[in-house]
Design a protein around this motif. Structure first.
Motif, PDB file in Angstrom:
ATOM      1  N   ARG A  30     -35.086  47.706 -43.742  1.00 31.92           N
ATOM      2  CA  ARG A  30     -35.193  47.491 -42.301  1.00 31.92           C
ATOM      3  C   ARG A  30     -36.211  48.444 -41.690  1.00 31.92           C
ATOM      4  O   ARG A  30     -36.745  48.199 -40.623  1.00 31.92           O
ATOM      5  CB  ARG A  30     -33.845  47.720 -41.627  1.00 31.92           C
ATOM      6  CG  ARG A  30     -32.886  46.562 -41.787  1.00 31.92           C
ATOM      7  CD  ARG A  30     -31.625  46.835 -41.010  1.00 31.92           C
ATOM      8  NE  ARG A  30     -30.855  45.628 -40.802  1.00 31.92           N
ATOM      9  CZ  ARG A  30     -29.830  45.532 -40.009  1.00 31.92           C
ATOM     10  NH1 ARG A  30     -29.430  46.582 -39.320  1.00 31.92           N
ATOM     11  NH2 ARG A  30     -29.163  44.406 -39.865  1.00 31.92           N
ATOM     12  N   VAL A  71     -24.880  29.592 -54.691  1.00 31.97           N
ATOM     13  CA  VAL A  71     -23.905  29.033 -53.752  1.00 31.97           C
ATOM     14  C   VAL A  71     -24.608  28.549 -52.480  1.00 31.97           C
ATOM     15  O   VAL A  71     -24.225  27.551 -51.877  1.00 31.97           O
ATOM     16  CB  VAL A  71     -22.839  30.099 -53.394  1.00 31.97           C
ATOM     17  CG1 VAL A  71     -22.005  29.669 -52.205  1.00 31.97           C
ATOM     18  CG2 VAL A  71     -21.944  30.369 -54.587  1.00 31.97           C
ATOM     19  N   GLY A  72     -25.657  29.270 -52.078  1.00 34.52           N
ATOM     20  CA  GLY A  72     -26.370  28.909 -50.853  1.00 34.52           C
ATOM     21  C   GLY A  72     -26.069  29.808 -49.685  1.00 34.52           C
ATOM     22  O   GLY A  72     -26.419  29.500 -48.551  1.00 34.52           O
ATOM     23  N   VAL A  73     -25.425  30.932 -49.954  1.00 36.91           N
ATOM     24  CA  VAL A  73     -25.082  31.838 -48.858  1.00 36.91           C
ATOM     25  C   VAL A  73     -26.161  32.896 -48.655  1.00 36.91           C
ATOM     26  O   VAL A  73     -26.157  33.615 -47.659  1.00 36.91           O
ATOM     27  CB  VAL A  73     -23.699  32.483 -49.114  1.00 36.91           C
ATOM     28  CG1 VAL A  73     -23.763  33.599 -50.122  1.00 36.91           C
ATOM     29  CG2 VAL A  73     -23.076  32.963 -47.822  1.00 36.91           C
ATOM     30  N   LEU A  74     -27.092  32.978 -49.591  1.00 39.69           N
ATOM     31  CA  LEU A  74     -28.184  33.958 -49.498  1.00 39.69           C
ATOM     32  C   LEU A  74     -29.506  33.254 -49.776  1.00 39.69           C
ATOM     33  O   LEU A  74     -29.603  32.445 -50.703  1.00 39.69           O
ATOM     34  CB  LEU A  74     -27.953  35.074 -50.528  1.00 39.69           C
ATOM     35  CG  LEU A  74     -28.945  36.226 -50.550  1.00 39.69           C
ATOM     36  CD1 LEU A  74     -28.824  37.076 -49.285  1.00 39.69           C
ATOM     37  CD2 LEU A  74     -28.707  37.121 -51.775  1.00 39.69           C
ATOM     38  N   ASP A  75     -30.498  33.548 -48.941  1.00 42.69           N
ATOM     39  CA  ASP A  75     -31.832  32.961 -49.149  1.00 42.69           C
ATOM     40  C   ASP A  75     -32.506  33.590 -50.358  1.00 42.69           C
ATOM     41  O   ASP A  75     -32.356  34.784 -50.603  1.00 42.69           O
ATOM     42  CB  ASP A  75     -32.712  33.207 -47.921  1.00 42.69           C
ATOM     43  CG  ASP A  75     -32.306  32.328 -46.757  1.00 42.69           C
ATOM     44  OD1 ASP A  75     -31.753  31.245 -47.012  1.00 42.69           O
ATOM     45  OD2 ASP A  75     -32.512  32.747 -45.610  1.00 42.69           O
ATOM     46  N   TRP A  89     -16.528  28.747 -53.721  1.00 39.79           N
ATOM     47  CA  TRP A  89     -17.069  30.106 -53.949  1.00 39.79           C
ATOM     48  C   TRP A  89     -15.999  31.143 -53.668  1.00 39.79           C
ATOM     49  O   TRP A  89     -15.412  31.155 -52.594  1.00 39.79           O
ATOM     50  CB  TRP A  89     -18.277  30.334 -53.039  1.00 39.79           C
ATOM     51  CG  TRP A  89     -18.841  31.717 -53.092  1.00 39.79           C
ATOM     52  CD1 TRP A  89     -19.154  32.447 -54.190  1.00 39.79           C
ATOM     53  CD2 TRP A  89     -19.177  32.548 -51.970  1.00 39.79           C
ATOM     54  NE1 TRP A  89     -19.674  33.667 -53.837  1.00 39.79           N
ATOM     55  CE2 TRP A  89     -19.701  33.753 -52.477  1.00 39.79           C
ATOM     56  CE3 TRP A  89     -19.086  32.372 -50.588  1.00 39.79           C
ATOM     57  CZ2 TRP A  89     -20.117  34.790 -51.645  1.00 39.79           C
ATOM     58  CZ3 TRP A  89     -19.504  33.392 -49.760  1.00 39.79           C
ATOM     59  CH2 TRP A  89     -20.026  34.591 -50.301  1.00 39.79           C
ATOM     60  N   CYS A  90     -15.770  31.994 -54.651  1.00 41.20           N
ATOM     61  CA  CYS A  90     -14.830  33.106 -54.487  1.00 41.20           C
ATOM     62  C   CYS A  90     -15.636  34.403 -54.546  1.00 41.20           C
ATOM     63  O   CYS A  90     -16.009  34.855 -55.628  1.00 41.20           O
ATOM     64  CB  CYS A  90     -13.775  33.068 -55.597  1.00 41.20           C
ATOM     65  SG  CYS A  90     -12.645  34.468 -55.561  1.00 41.20           S
ATOM     66  N   PRO A  91     -15.948  34.991 -53.379  1.00 41.14           N
ATOM     67  CA  PRO A  91     -16.755  36.211 -53.390  1.00 41.14           C
ATOM     68  C   PRO A  91     -15.974  37.406 -53.928  1.00 41.14           C
ATOM     69  O   PRO A  91     -14.740  37.396 -53.960  1.00 41.14           O
ATOM     70  CB  PRO A  91     -17.113  36.411 -51.912  1.00 41.14           C
ATOM     71  CG  PRO A  91     -16.049  35.697 -51.159  1.00 41.14           C
ATOM     72  CD  PRO A  91     -15.567  34.579 -52.027  1.00 41.14           C
ATOM     73  N   LEU A  95     -13.594  37.429 -48.395  1.00 39.90           N
ATOM     74  CA  LEU A  95     -14.138  37.162 -47.062  1.00 39.90           C
ATOM     75  C   LEU A  95     -13.125  36.300 -46.315  1.00 39.90           C
ATOM     76  O   LEU A  95     -13.175  35.072 -46.350  1.00 39.90           O
ATOM     77  CB  LEU A  95     -15.486  36.456 -47.164  1.00 39.90           C
ATOM     78  CG  LEU A  95     -16.637  37.275 -47.745  1.00 39.90           C
ATOM     79  CD1 LEU A  95     -17.930  36.478 -47.756  1.00 39.90           C
ATOM     80  CD2 LEU A  95     -16.844  38.555 -46.944  1.00 39.90           C
ATOM     81  N   LEU A  96     -12.180  36.991 -45.696  1.00 40.05           N
ATOM     82  CA  LEU A  96     -11.096  36.322 -44.976  1.00 40.05           C
ATOM     83  C   LEU A  96     -10.953  36.985 -43.608  1.00 40.05           C
ATOM     84  O   LEU A  96     -11.442  38.099 -43.398  1.00 40.05           O
ATOM     85  CB  LEU A  96      -9.782  36.454 -45.761  1.00 40.05           C
ATOM     86  CG  LEU A  96      -9.787  35.934 -47.196  1.00 40.05           C
ATOM     87  CD1 LEU A  96      -8.529  36.388 -47.936  1.00 40.05           C
ATOM     88  CD2 LEU A  96      -9.907  34.414 -47.235  1.00 40.05           C
ATOM     89  N   GLY A 112     -12.959  22.873 -42.764  1.00 38.99           N
ATOM     90  CA  GLY A 112     -14.370  22.937 -43.153  1.00 38.99           C
ATOM     91  C   GLY A 112     -14.676  22.024 -44.330  1.00 38.99           C
ATOM     92  O   GLY A 112     -15.731  21.377 -44.367  1.00 38.99           O
ATOM     93  N   ALA A 157     -11.327  29.010 -52.535  1.00 39.47           N
ATOM     94  CA  ALA A 157     -12.417  28.421 -53.328  1.00 39.47           C
ATOM     95  C   ALA A 157     -11.958  27.191 -54.107  1.00 39.47           C
ATOM     96  O   ALA A 157     -12.751  26.312 -54.428  1.00 39.47           O
ATOM     97  CB  ALA A 157     -12.978  29.465 -54.287  1.00 39.47           C
TER      98      ALA A 157
END
Lengths: 241, 253
Positions: A30, A71-75, A89-91, A95-96, A112, A157
């Motif tokens: 950053r 998974v598609g959660v990160l570019d 997906w089970c991170p 993430l709850l 969802g 998941a």
């Protein structure tokens, strides 16, 4: 960066459900003069229906980054990802929402997935029974132990019977019986045609995996038939209560 | 149908989740009483010169100091609580809401649900703050006053979200405590700044809405309708920025 959901071809008897081609990912800083960290430098991976695939590698090698990209959660910066079918997906970190009850959590995520109320209730009952957390359904997530929180994390998941299941060390905090039950579930899912991709550290699991990929030097190496450089831990201490 | 169901579920469950945020609920009970009621109780009832707008001209009128405090402390209270609500909402949602995208929620569904929750919280905050104020002070033009309160409080709720995207919880808490205080309680307070505020003070979110509140709280004619429009414009810009930051931060698709 490109992601598609177009069907991919069939290899032998098994259909390829996930394919990542020449994936590159660098985490930038950053700060203007901060250091950038390249994690993936051209990773290729392919997962087929009905197989259980392990992803191994040293800490910080990019296993979770690879999974998040698939998974598609990160570019990703460069490369392509192709996915077929539904994904669960089970991170690694659950993430709850802390102030929701377990039942409310199922409702939120079930909506969802496009599931009806009846389907959500049925999935909740089935998974709570299989993973032994029925008595906690009305508990808030922040009132659960780490192991039970992880069970809910995994159940979210699994609840829609996905075609591809991506699991990032899903057994953290499980007791031994739950750990064994989890593997039975994973095997049953694979037998039904689900592709199971799992980030794993334990050498005991190697015999349960159809293929093993190691993330090393920014690339993915198929090490199914060889010892991995980093090695898989033989001591599961700390992983199970 | 699925889209409506998803949005409604995320909105309903989101409201329930925030109703269980005991810090927020405690602030909603404690702050209006301690900020507004105590301000009335300890302020001497003396006449003070107050800057406001009459017939389009900035002028000075004499009003009781408790009345002026009522006009200033009420928006400070609601802006502070709404700002914290926005901060909490963004801090708690930015990681987990990304998982909602993976399970199938569309960006517009999650954004509608989250901003809907913030809107409801802000409505409650404004209602409680104005309700407590009405015990001690009746604005001359109540509904215009409430309209300005809503514009300002929603703006601060959205600013709280922006702060939550850029700072951690503790830093964000301090920023959202200090910002309404110096904006509304110092730069826009006609007791502190008796002439027209400096140009940079007018850039703060409180400038236009507080002008309306001073006008409609202390005089019988509405002379600051344009300021309400400018305040709504400010709210729109902050809102669009918040939607963009939220979208980027949660990686919903």
């Amino acid at each position: 960066m490109e992601t598609t959901t177009a069907p991919t071809e069939t290899v032998g008897e098994s259909k390829t459900l996930v394919r990542g081609n020449a994936l590159e990912k660098t985490y930038g800083s950053r700060l203007p003069l901060g250091r950038s960290t390249p994690v993936l430098t051209g990773a290729d991976i392919e997962v087929r229906a009905g197989e259980i695939v392990g992803i191994v590698g040293e800490n910080g090698s990019g296993k979770s980054t690879l999974m998040k990209i698939l998974v598609g959660v990160l570019d990703h910066d460069v490369g392509t990802v192709e996915r077929t079918g539904t994904v669960g997906w089970c991170p690694q970190e659950p993430l709850l929402y802390d102030r929701l009850t377990v039942s409310e959590t199922f409702r939120l995520f079930g909506a969802g997935y496009g599931m009806s109320r009846e389907e959500i209730d049925a999935a909740k009952r089935r998974l709570a029974d299989e993973l032994d957390f029925e008595r906690y359904l009305d508990y808030r997530v922040d009132q659960l132990s780490g192991g039970n929180r992880q069970k809910v994390n995994l159940s979210i998941a699994l609840m829609h019977d996905p075609d591809v299941l991506m699991l990032d060390e899903p057994y953290t905090g499980f007791d031994w019986e739950t750990y064994l039950r989890f593997w039975d579930m994973a095997q049953d899912l694979a037998n039904d045609g689900t592709a199971v991709v799992m980030i794993s550290h334990l050498i005991e699991e190697r015999s349960r995996l159809d293929r093993v990929f190691e993330v090393r030097d920014g690339l993915v190496h198929d090490v199914t038939d060889e010892e991995t450089e980093s090695g898989l831990r033989s001591d599961p201490e700390g992983e199970h209560e | 149908m699925v889209s409506v169901n998803r949005t409604a579920t995320a909105f309903g469950i989101g409201l329930r989740e925030h109703a269980r945020n005991y810090v927020l609920v405690a602030l909603l009970v404690v702050l209006p009483v301690s900020f507004i009621t105590l301000a009335f109780a300890v302020t001497q009832d003396v006449q003070m010169p107050v800057r406001t707008v009459v017939d389009g001209e900035t002028t000075t009128v004499m009003r009781g100091m408790p009345e002026v405090h009522g006009v200033i402390m009420t928006p400070i209270t609601s802006s502070f609580i709404a700002g914290l609500a926005g901060l909490f909402l963004m801090r708690e949602a930015r990681d987990t809401d990304g998982r909602l995208a993976v399970v199938g929620y569309r960006a517009r569904q999650v954004i509608a649900a989250r901003f809907g929750v913030l809107a409801v919280i802000t409505l409650v905050v404004v209602a409680v703050s104005v309700g407590v104020m009405l015990i001690d002070f009746q604005p001359e033009q109540l509904w215009w006053f409430v309209a300005a309160m809503l514009v300002l409080s929603v703006t601060y709720g959205l600013i709280g979200m922006l702060v939550g995207a850029a700072f951690n919880r503790l830093a964000g808490l301090w920023i959202m405590l200090i910002l309404p205080m110096i904006d509304i309680g110092l730069f826009q307070d006609p007791l502190f700044v008796q002439s027209e505020p400096e140009w940079w003070m007018k850039l703060f979110p409180g400038y236009h809405p507080v002008r309306v509140m001073v006008d409609t709280g202390l005089t019988t004619d509405l002379d600051t309708a344009a300021s309400l429009g400018w305040g709504a414009g400010y709210l729109l810009v902050v809102g669009l920025l918040a939607v963009w930051v939220y979208y980027r931060g949660t990686r919903t698709t």
